[in-house]
Scaffold this motif. Structure first.
Motif, PDB file in Angstrom:
ATOM      1  N   CYS A   2       0.826  -1.211   0.000  1.00  0.00           N
ATOM      2  CA  CYS A   2       0.000   0.000   0.000  1.00  0.00           C
ATOM      3  C   CYS A   2       0.861   1.261   0.000  1.00  0.00           C
ATOM      4  CB  CYS A   2      -0.922  -0.015   1.215  1.00  0.00           C
ATOM      5  SG  CYS A   2      -1.957   1.449   1.358  1.00  0.00           S
ATOM      6  N   PRO A   3       0.788   2.074  -1.064  1.00  0.00           N
ATOM      7  CA  PRO A   3       1.578   3.310  -1.145  1.00  0.00           C
ATOM      8  C   PRO A   3       1.281   4.280   0.001  1.00  0.00           C
ATOM      9  CG  PRO A   3       0.673   2.735  -3.298  1.00  0.00           C
ATOM     10  CD  PRO A   3       0.041   1.817  -2.307  1.00  0.00           C
ATOM     11  N   ASP A   4       0.015   4.343   0.460  1.00  0.00           N
ATOM     12  CA  ASP A   4      -0.343   5.252   1.557  1.00  0.00           C
ATOM     13  C   ASP A   4       0.381   4.881   2.843  1.00  0.00           C
ATOM     14  OD1 ASP A   4      -2.008   6.704  -0.070  1.00  0.00           O
ATOM     15  OD2 ASP A   4      -3.837   5.658   0.554  1.00  0.00           O
ATOM     16  N   ILE A   5       0.528   3.586   3.072  1.00  0.00           N
ATOM     17  CA  ILE A   5       1.236   3.124   4.273  1.00  0.00           C
ATOM     18  C   ILE A   5       2.730   3.366   4.114  1.00  0.00           C
ATOM     19  CG2 ILE A   5       1.819   1.087   5.656  1.00  0.00           C
ATOM     20  CD1 ILE A   5      -0.970   0.007   5.035  1.00  0.00           C
ATOM     21  N   LYS A   6       3.226   3.186   2.917  1.00  0.00           N
ATOM     22  CA  LYS A   6       4.647   3.457   2.669  1.00  0.00           C
ATOM     23  C   LYS A   6       4.969   4.922   2.929  1.00  0.00           C
ATOM     24  CE  LYS A   6       8.323   2.749  -0.708  1.00  0.00           C
ATOM     25  NZ  LYS A   6       8.676   2.225  -2.050  1.00  0.00           N
ATOM     26  N   GLU A   7       4.029   5.792   2.583  1.00  0.00           N
ATOM     27  CA  GLU A   7       4.223   7.230   2.802  1.00  0.00           C
ATOM     28  C   GLU A   7       4.161   7.569   4.289  1.00  0.00           C
ATOM     29  OE1 GLU A   7       1.866  11.380   1.795  1.00  0.00           O
ATOM     30  OE2 GLU A   7       1.715   9.702   0.395  1.00  0.00           O
ATOM     31  N   ASP A   8       3.235   6.946   5.003  1.00  0.00           N
ATOM     32  CA  ASP A   8       3.080   7.213   6.434  1.00  0.00           C
ATOM     33  C   ASP A   8       2.482   5.978   7.103  1.00  0.00           C
ATOM     34  OD1 ASP A   8       2.606   8.093   8.983  1.00  0.00           O
ATOM     35  OD2 ASP A   8       1.612   9.953   8.402  1.00  0.00           O
ATOM     36  N   LEU A   9       3.254   5.353   8.001  1.00  0.00           N
ATOM     37  CA  LEU A   9       2.818   4.115   8.647  1.00  0.00           C
ATOM     38  C   LEU A   9       1.570   4.321   9.500  1.00  0.00           C
ATOM     39  CD1 LEU A   9       3.789   1.208   8.562  1.00  0.00           C
ATOM     40  CD2 LEU A   9       5.174   1.656  10.603  1.00  0.00           C
ATOM     41  N   LYS A  10       1.292   5.559   9.870  1.00  0.00           N
ATOM     42  CA  LYS A  10       0.085   5.847  10.657  1.00  0.00           C
ATOM     43  C   LYS A  10      -1.190   5.532   9.870  1.00  0.00           C
ATOM     44  CE  LYS A  10       1.936   9.557  13.606  1.00  0.00           C
ATOM     45  NZ  LYS A  10       3.253   9.788  12.990  1.00  0.00           N
ATOM     46  N   ASN A  11      -1.073   5.400   8.556  1.00  0.00           N
ATOM     47  CA  ASN A  11      -2.244   5.101   7.713  1.00  0.00           C
ATOM     48  C   ASN A  11      -2.637   3.635   7.740  1.00  0.00           C
ATOM     49  OD1 ASN A  11      -2.578   7.771   6.780  1.00  0.00           O
ATOM     50  ND2 ASN A  11      -0.989   7.486   5.208  1.00  0.00           N
ATOM     51  N   VAL A  12      -1.930   2.831   8.540  1.00  0.00           N
ATOM     52  CA  VAL A  12      -2.166   1.391   8.524  1.00  0.00           C
ATOM     53  C   VAL A  12      -3.608   1.033   8.871  1.00  0.00           C
ATOM     54  CG1 VAL A  12      -1.387   1.085  10.918  1.00  0.00           C
ATOM     55  CG2 VAL A  12      -1.299  -0.841   9.354  1.00  0.00           C
TER      56      VAL A  12
ATOM     57  N   SER B 295      -6.208   2.330   5.854  1.00  0.00           N
ATOM     58  CA  SER B 295      -6.052   1.838   4.494  1.00  0.00           C
ATOM     59  C   SER B 295      -7.147   0.841   4.109  1.00  0.00           C
ATOM     60  CB  SER B 295      -4.668   1.180   4.332  1.00  0.00           C
ATOM     61  OG  SER B 295      -4.572   0.524   3.088  1.00  0.00           O
ATOM     62  N   VAL B 296      -7.967   1.235   3.153  1.00  0.00           N
ATOM     63  CA  VAL B 296      -9.003   0.333   2.628  1.00  0.00           C
ATOM     64  C   VAL B 296      -8.341  -0.827   1.896  1.00  0.00           C
ATOM     65  CG1 VAL B 296     -10.945   0.148   1.018  1.00  0.00           C
ATOM     66  CG2 VAL B 296     -10.691   2.201   2.444  1.00  0.00           C
ATOM     67  N   TYR B 297      -7.257  -0.530   1.205  1.00  0.00           N
ATOM     68  CA  TYR B 297      -6.538  -1.554   0.443  1.00  0.00           C
ATOM     69  C   TYR B 297      -6.007  -2.649   1.368  1.00  0.00           C
ATOM     70  CZ  TYR B 297      -3.241  -3.594  -2.895  1.00  0.00           C
ATOM     71  OH  TYR B 297      -2.551  -4.458  -3.712  1.00  0.00           O
TER      72      TYR B 297
ATOM     73  N   LYS C 288      -7.120  -3.381   4.362  1.00  0.00           N
ATOM     74  CA  LYS C 288      -8.260  -4.101   4.925  1.00  0.00           C
ATOM     75  C   LYS C 288      -8.746  -5.179   3.958  1.00  0.00           C
ATOM     76  CE  LYS C 288     -12.913  -3.555   6.819  1.00  0.00           C
ATOM     77  NZ  LYS C 288     -14.056  -2.648   7.032  1.00  0.00           N
ATOM     78  N   GLU C 289      -8.752  -4.859   2.669  1.00  0.00           N
ATOM     79  CA  GLU C 289      -9.158  -5.841   1.665  1.00  0.00           C
ATOM     80  C   GLU C 289      -8.188  -7.027   1.642  1.00  0.00           C
ATOM     81  OE1 GLU C 289      -9.306  -3.591  -1.930  1.00  0.00           O
ATOM     82  OE2 GLU C 289     -11.299  -2.749  -1.520  1.00  0.00           O
ATOM     83  N   LYS C 290      -6.893  -6.743   1.788  1.00  0.00           N
ATOM     84  CA  LYS C 290      -5.887  -7.817   1.825  1.00  0.00           C
ATOM     85  C   LYS C 290      -6.096  -8.705   3.046  1.00  0.00           C
ATOM     86  CE  LYS C 290      -3.319  -6.741  -1.802  1.00  0.00           C
ATOM     87  NZ  LYS C 290      -3.130  -7.678  -2.924  1.00  0.00           N
ATOM     88  N   MET C 291      -6.399  -8.087   4.180  1.00  0.00           N
ATOM     89  CA  MET C 291      -6.632  -8.849   5.404  1.00  0.00           C
ATOM     90  C   MET C 291      -7.896  -9.699   5.284  1.00  0.00           C
ATOM     91  SD  MET C 291      -5.566  -5.868   8.147  1.00  0.00           S
ATOM     92  CE  MET C 291      -6.028  -6.795   9.605  1.00  0.00           C
ATOM     93  N   GLU C 292      -8.916  -9.144   4.647  1.00  0.00           N
ATOM     94  CA  GLU C 292     -10.151  -9.899   4.426  1.00  0.00           C
ATOM     95  C   GLU C 292      -9.908 -11.090   3.506  1.00  0.00           C
ATOM     96  OE1 GLU C 292     -12.674  -6.817   2.956  1.00  0.00           O
ATOM     97  OE2 GLU C 292     -13.437  -6.269   4.957  1.00  0.00           O
ATOM     98  N   GLN C 293      -9.086 -10.883   2.479  1.00  0.00           N
ATOM     99  CA  GLN C 293      -8.752 -11.972   1.565  1.00  0.00           C
ATOM    100  C   GLN C 293      -7.969 -13.065   2.290  1.00  0.00           C
ATOM    101  OE1 GLN C 293      -9.712 -12.310  -1.826  1.00  0.00           O
ATOM    102  NE2 GLN C 293      -9.049 -14.385  -1.285  1.00  0.00           N
ATOM    103  N   LEU C 294      -7.037 -12.652   3.146  1.00  0.00           N
ATOM    104  CA  LEU C 294      -6.272 -13.615   3.930  1.00  0.00           C
ATOM    105  C   LEU C 294      -7.195 -14.402   4.849  1.00  0.00           C
ATOM    106  CD1 LEU C 294      -3.667 -14.871   4.994  1.00  0.00           C
ATOM    107  CD2 LEU C 294      -3.392 -12.878   6.485  1.00  0.00           C
TER     108      LEU C 294
END
Length: 267
Positions: A186-196, A199-201, A203-209
């Motif tokens: 996730c580029p947003d997390i790479k820019e700022d870890l506080k966005n973890v 991040s909708v992206y 969350k989608e990865k976690m749901e897929q997992l």
């Protein structure tokens, strides 16, 4: 409570942690695909607890070794009462055998056993633990999956994870997942870890997992491991500490539950 004070509170909690059962050691088995970040997570835990970047496990653990890792406290020759078993990665072709992981869950695998992807450990082997004490058994099973490859997991690897999870469930062992490399996904997390947590992206990865391996969302923890850094980072530390505290709590609850069952059966 501020992020800094929350980090310090969790860090102190972990430094003070002692199992309620005297003489017990909490064992955490870390497994997952090769180069998922298993060893890096253990290194990150050690780094945060020691307050400096450390290397404990071998980071590219594609070898056949099982590493049982203890983390030393500030006083020499004293260790935290939890250990990590870091085993070779799962693979659709080679990799650690599911049957060997099942034996490890039951405490049947000695710490210095070299896992063989061609032959499973058998009773009678010198590395087969015939006498199992409670400290040999696994108290928490941790599946480590990279966020950037969740959608690329091979069916055979997913099947192996599900089989290992079934064996752990039969033993009532608590299970969690760590989703790593979140900044790569996730580029947003790479820019700022506080966005973890925004991040909708992610969350989608976690749901897929969660769908792939059957682990509940509230048992999946995002982590950014230390890898190339030379200095600690508060945001990275907070994610690692939060994850470790949950692992410890799950393991402590499991140990107490097993002790309660044992006492009931003795009545």
């Amino acid at each position: 409570m501020s992020a800094t004070s929350d980090k310090q509170s969790t860090l102190q909690y972990l430094k003070d942690y002692k199992p309620h059962i005297e003489g017990r050691q909490l064992r955490v088995l870390v497994y997952g695909p090769a180069v998922a970040g298993k060893s890096s997570f253990i290194n990150s835990v050690k780094s945060v607890l020691e307050g400096r970047i450390c290397t404990l496990a071998l980071v590219d653990n594609i070898s056949h070794d099982c590493f049982t890792k203890k983390i030393e406290k500030e006083n020499p020759n004293t260790f935290y009462p939890f250990v990590f078993n870091d085993i070779m990665g799962l693979s659709d072709r080679k990799g650690v055998l599911v049957e060997d992981v099942k034996l490890a869950l039951m405490g049947r695998v000695k710490d210095d056993y070299v896992f063989n992807p061609e032959h499973k450990l058998s009773e009678g082997d010198q590395y087969y633990n015939t006498t199992v004490n409670p400290n040999d058994k696994v108290h928490v099973l941790v599946c480590v999956i990279p966020a950037d490859t969740v959608n690329q997991m091979r069916d055979e690897v997913i099947r192996k994870i599900q089989e290992i999870r079934k064996a752990a469930s039969d033993l009532e062992i608590p299970q969690v997942a760590i989703i790593t490399k979140i900044d790569k996904a996730c580029p947003d997390i790479k820019e700022d870890l506080k966005n973890v947590y925004k991040s909708v992206y992610l969350k989608e990865k976690m749901e897929q997992l969660s769908v792939n391996v059957g682990i509940l969302m509230n048992c999946i923890f995002p982590v950014r491991n230390y890898f190339e850094e030379t200095d600690l980072n508060d945001e990275v530390d907070s994610l690692v500490l939060r994850t470790l505290r949950n692992i410890i709590n799950y393991g402590e609850e499991f140990m107490n539950h097993k002790m309660s069952q044992s006492e009931d059966s003795d009545k």
